[in-house]
Motif scaffolding. Structure first.
Motif, PDB file in Angstrom:
ATOM      1  N   ALA A 217      12.589   2.399   8.970  1.00 28.14           N
ATOM      2  CA  ALA A 217      12.046   1.121   8.482  1.00 28.14           C
ATOM      3  C   ALA A 217      12.263   0.994   6.978  1.00 28.14           C
ATOM      4  O   ALA A 217      12.618  -0.084   6.481  1.00 28.14           O
ATOM      5  CB  ALA A 217      10.568   1.014   8.827  1.00 28.14           C
ATOM      6  N   GLU A 218      12.048   2.089   6.255  1.00 28.70           N
ATOM      7  CA  GLU A 218      12.284   2.064   4.811  1.00 28.70           C
ATOM      8  C   GLU A 218      13.759   1.819   4.502  1.00 28.70           C
ATOM      9  O   GLU A 218      14.095   1.061   3.575  1.00 28.70           O
ATOM     10  CB  GLU A 218      11.840   3.385   4.189  1.00 28.70           C
ATOM     11  CG  GLU A 218      10.333   3.574   4.112  1.00 28.70           C
ATOM     12  CD  GLU A 218       9.962   4.779   3.268  1.00 28.70           C
ATOM     13  OE1 GLU A 218      10.876   5.498   2.824  1.00 28.70           O
ATOM     14  OE2 GLU A 218       8.759   4.986   3.038  1.00 28.70           O
ATOM     15  N   ARG A 220      15.967   0.247   6.317  1.00 26.00           N
ATOM     16  CA  ARG A 220      16.316  -1.153   6.600  1.00 26.00           C
ATOM     17  C   ARG A 220      15.739  -2.095   5.560  1.00 26.00           C
ATOM     18  O   ARG A 220      16.381  -3.069   5.163  1.00 26.00           O
ATOM     19  CB  ARG A 220      15.836  -1.523   8.004  1.00 26.00           C
ATOM     20  CG  ARG A 220      16.649  -0.814   9.095  1.00 26.00           C
ATOM     21  CD  ARG A 220      16.015  -0.895  10.451  1.00 26.00           C
ATOM     22  NE  ARG A 220      16.864  -0.250  11.457  1.00 26.00           N
ATOM     23  CZ  ARG A 220      16.419   0.460  12.478  1.00 26.00           C
ATOM     24  NH1 ARG A 220      15.107   0.592  12.665  1.00 26.00           N
ATOM     25  NH2 ARG A 220      17.250   1.027  13.329  1.00 26.00           N
ATOM     26  N   ALA A 221      14.529  -1.791   5.095  1.00 22.62           N
ATOM     27  CA  ALA A 221      13.930  -2.617   4.035  1.00 22.62           C
ATOM     28  C   ALA A 221      14.742  -2.518   2.755  1.00 22.62           C
ATOM     29  O   ALA A 221      14.978  -3.519   2.063  1.00 22.62           O
ATOM     30  CB  ALA A 221      12.486  -2.177   3.797  1.00 22.62           C
ATOM     31  N   TYR A 222      15.177  -1.305   2.444  1.00 24.20           N
ATOM     32  CA  TYR A 222      15.994  -1.109   1.245  1.00 24.20           C
ATOM     33  C   TYR A 222      17.315  -1.862   1.366  1.00 24.20           C
ATOM     34  O   TYR A 222      17.761  -2.525   0.409  1.00 24.20           O
ATOM     35  CB  TYR A 222      16.257   0.382   1.036  1.00 24.20           C
ATOM     36  CG  TYR A 222      17.382   0.673   0.080  1.00 24.20           C
ATOM     37  CD1 TYR A 222      17.193   0.581  -1.295  1.00 24.20           C
ATOM     38  CD2 TYR A 222      18.652   1.025   0.557  1.00 24.20           C
ATOM     39  CE1 TYR A 222      18.242   0.830  -2.175  1.00 24.20           C
ATOM     40  CE2 TYR A 222      19.691   1.281  -0.309  1.00 24.20           C
ATOM     41  CZ  TYR A 222      19.488   1.176  -1.678  1.00 24.20           C
ATOM     42  OH  TYR A 222      20.520   1.419  -2.552  1.00 24.20           O
ATOM     43  N   ARG A 224      17.978  -4.513   2.953  1.00 20.92           N
ATOM     44  CA  ARG A 224      17.778  -5.962   2.827  1.00 20.92           C
ATOM     45  C   ARG A 224      17.387  -6.376   1.417  1.00 20.92           C
ATOM     46  O   ARG A 224      17.532  -7.547   1.054  1.00 20.92           O
ATOM     47  CB  ARG A 224      16.679  -6.423   3.792  1.00 20.92           C
ATOM     48  CG  ARG A 224      17.036  -6.337   5.268  1.00 20.92           C
ATOM     49  CD  ARG A 224      15.988  -7.068   6.105  1.00 20.92           C
ATOM     50  NE  ARG A 224      14.644  -6.557   5.862  1.00 20.92           N
ATOM     51  CZ  ARG A 224      14.046  -5.612   6.579  1.00 20.92           C
ATOM     52  NH1 ARG A 224      14.710  -5.049   7.591  1.00 20.92           N
ATOM     53  NH2 ARG A 224      12.823  -5.208   6.306  1.00 20.92           N
ATOM     54  N   ASN A 225      16.871  -5.427   0.632  1.00 18.15           N
ATOM     55  CA  ASN A 225      16.265  -5.793  -0.660  1.00 18.15           C
ATOM     56  C   ASN A 225      16.737  -4.888  -1.802  1.00 18.15           C
ATOM     57  O   ASN A 225      15.948  -4.405  -2.605  1.00 18.15           O
ATOM     58  CB  ASN A 225      14.742  -5.699  -0.557  1.00 18.15           C
ATOM     59  CG  ASN A 225      14.171  -6.631   0.494  1.00 18.15           C
ATOM     60  OD1 ASN A 225      14.074  -7.828   0.282  1.00 18.15           O
ATOM     61  ND2 ASN A 225      13.802  -6.065   1.639  1.00 18.15           N
ATOM     62  N   TYR A 229      14.809  -3.499  -5.170  1.00 19.62           N
ATOM     63  CA  TYR A 229      14.714  -2.057  -5.454  1.00 19.62           C
ATOM     64  C   TYR A 229      15.169  -1.778  -6.882  1.00 19.62           C
ATOM     65  O   TYR A 229      14.542  -1.005  -7.616  1.00 19.62           O
ATOM     66  CB  TYR A 229      15.559  -1.284  -4.448  1.00 19.62           C
ATOM     67  CG  TYR A 229      15.499   0.217  -4.601  1.00 19.62           C
ATOM     68  CD1 TYR A 229      14.564   0.966  -3.888  1.00 19.62           C
ATOM     69  CD2 TYR A 229      16.383   0.890  -5.451  1.00 19.62           C
ATOM     70  CE1 TYR A 229      14.507   2.355  -4.013  1.00 19.62           C
ATOM     71  CE2 TYR A 229      16.335   2.271  -5.587  1.00 19.62           C
ATOM     72  CZ  TYR A 229      15.397   2.995  -4.868  1.00 19.62           C
ATOM     73  OH  TYR A 229      15.338   4.360  -5.016  1.00 19.62           O
ATOM     74  N   MET A 234       9.830  -3.142  -5.358  1.00 15.49           N
ATOM     75  CA  MET A 234       9.452  -2.695  -4.023  1.00 15.49           C
ATOM     76  C   MET A 234       8.451  -1.559  -4.143  1.00 15.49           C
ATOM     77  O   MET A 234       8.341  -0.909  -5.188  1.00 15.49           O
ATOM     78  CB  MET A 234      10.683  -2.179  -3.247  1.00 15.49           C
ATOM     79  CG  MET A 234      11.690  -3.238  -2.853  1.00 15.49           C
ATOM     80  SD  MET A 234      13.069  -2.509  -1.908  1.00 15.49           S
ATOM     81  CE  MET A 234      12.209  -1.977  -0.413  1.00 15.49           C
TER      82      MET A 234
END
Length: 447
Positions: A217-218, A220-222, A224-225, A229, A234
């Motif tokens: 999850a981390e 995938r979040a990274y 996308r963003n 970051y 974040m």
């Protein structure tokens, strides 16, 4: 004179990995095991380092001919889950580049930078017919045990990163000839599950699976963003930027994850994790895989196995049996076999293990595939090596007899069309001490 003799022997040993030019060669008259079929009185033609034809008939004019009458011709074998080129002496930490303990670099660990083309392990493996290898990082679950510390438990280490990491690093494919042995780096990610993975995550299997999901999850979040970051906009993440980047292909299903797991129940949960997270997995070990063979086959997940595992060395392997390879193959699972002791110093044992698998029910043809064609397919090199077919690498071994019979020996080994010396350091030392004479013993022994 004594020193000159010793230096000459050392230079000869190191020259075993020296560069050479590919030859145009025809190997004629032998029984050819292509990896997928058998051709009697076959002819294999190699030009510019590639196989150009496999069939019957006379050799084309102008080619060097290797007479294989009465012999068996095979593709070079492929060692999986190997340490070849990455370790020299297991007990000497400075010669082992297969493991890393820095918590800021786990998934991003790239062992390809530590590979040694002049490693003394490579010529020994070649004499066992091994011409390519998938070299993998070592972790707490590696049966070779290059790095194992049962006191390691998860937590926030230096910089707030996972300590130790869930991931051991990225595998590479090598060839066992020439001064540039790297074929491709970053072919797969590695991670321990089962008992070893539980220890890494805090002591329980459930903890590792939850932590694994949170890690993805981390990632995938990274992905996308990245801009956020970079602005520190974040929340703090448990992996370094290098590790996050390395795991993006895994999270997106583009890079396979080699999962070391043995217990049948753990295999079921890994298959469940693969479905839920969309991660491509390769099972490594799977000692109890035969219990859930149909589930593994239905998930289209390949297995890297040690076919002679038959003792319950721990509670993960209570149902280990030597018919594991046969049962998995019968269910339709694509399998590849390992050598012994990390498939580095004893990578040459790969064919002996394969022979044992045949004696415990695995068909001969399927066994040959498990040490040639299948490893190439599993790691995305289908048709590029591990098979005698037009366009494949000119990796060929000519055997005195059945390649799975221990008494059979290679009479010729070619890698990318280059014939390799049938010599290794162990044989050089044998000859040096057996024949005696000048330079046979170190100078101190003469005092």
């Amino acid at each position: 004179m004594r020193i000159q003799t010793l230096l000459a022997g050392a230079v000869a040993a190191l020259a075993l990995a020296g560069p050479a030019l590919a030859q145009d060669v025809a190997i004629t008259g032998g029984q050819v095991l292509t990896g997928t079929s058998v051709i009697e009185n076959g002819t294999v033609v190699i030009r510019n380092g590639k196989v150009v034809s496999v069939g019957t008939g006379a050799a084309p004019a102008g080619l060097r001919v290797i007479d294989a009458r009465g012999k068996v011709v095979t593709p070079g074998f492929v060692a999986v889950d190997s340490g070849l080129g990455g370790t020299e002496v297991g007990s000497v930490r400075g010669s082992n580049d297969l493991s890393n303990s820095a918590n800021t670099l786990t998934a991003a660990f790239d062992l390809s930078y530590g590979l040694d083309p002049w490693s003394f392990t490579l010529p020994v493996a070649r004499l066992g017919g091994v011409t390519r290898a998938v070299v993998t990082p070592r972790h707490a679950g590696s049966r070779a045990g290059h790095s194992h510390d049962d006191s390691d438990f998860a937590g926030a280490g230096d910089g707030g990163y996972q300590t130790p990491g869930l991931f051991a690093g990225q595998a590479a494919v090598i060839k066992l000839g020439g001064a540039d042995i790297l074929v491709k780096s970053k072919v797969a990610m590695t991670a321990p599950f089962g008992e070893a993975g539980a220890a890494v995550a805090g002591g329980a299997r459930g903890a590792e699976f939850v932590l694994f999901k949170e890690t993805l999850a981390e990632v995938r979040a990274y992905a996308r963003n990245k801009a956020a970051y970079d602005r520190a906009a974040m929340r703090a993440l448990s992996l370094s930027r290098a590790d996050l980047e390395a795991l993006i292909p895994v999270a997106e299903g583009r890079m396979p994850l080699i999962v070391t797991v043995n217990r049948a129940a753990d295999i079921q949960q890994v298959l469940r994790l693969s479905r839920e997270e969309g991660v491509r997995v390769i099972l490594d070990g799977a000692a109890e895989g035969w219990l859930v063979a149909n589930e593994i086959a239905a998930a289209n997940v390949p297995v890297l196995l040690h076919p002679i595992t038959n003792l319950p060395s721990n509670f993960e392997m209570r149902a280990a049996r030597m018919q594991n390879a046969a049962a998995l193959n019968a269910a339709g699972v694509v399998i590849a076999m390992k050598g012994n002791e990390g498939s580095a110093h004893r990578a040459r044992d790969l064919r002996y293990n394969a022979g044992n698998a045949v004696s415990h029910g695995l068909p001969f043809a399927a066994t040959i595939q498990a040490i040639t064609v299948n490893p190439a397919r599993i790691f995305g090199f289908d048709g590029q090596f591990g098979e005698l077919k037009a366009g494949a690498a000119g990796d060929v071994v000519v055997w005195s007899g059945d390649p799975l019979e221990p008494l059979s020996q290679p009479s010729a080994v070619l890698i990318d069309g280059v014939e390799q010396p049938l010599q290794a350091r162990n044989l050089l030392l044998r000859d040096r001490y057996r024949t005696g004479g000048e330079g046979a013993m170190p100078p101190a022994y003469g005092n």
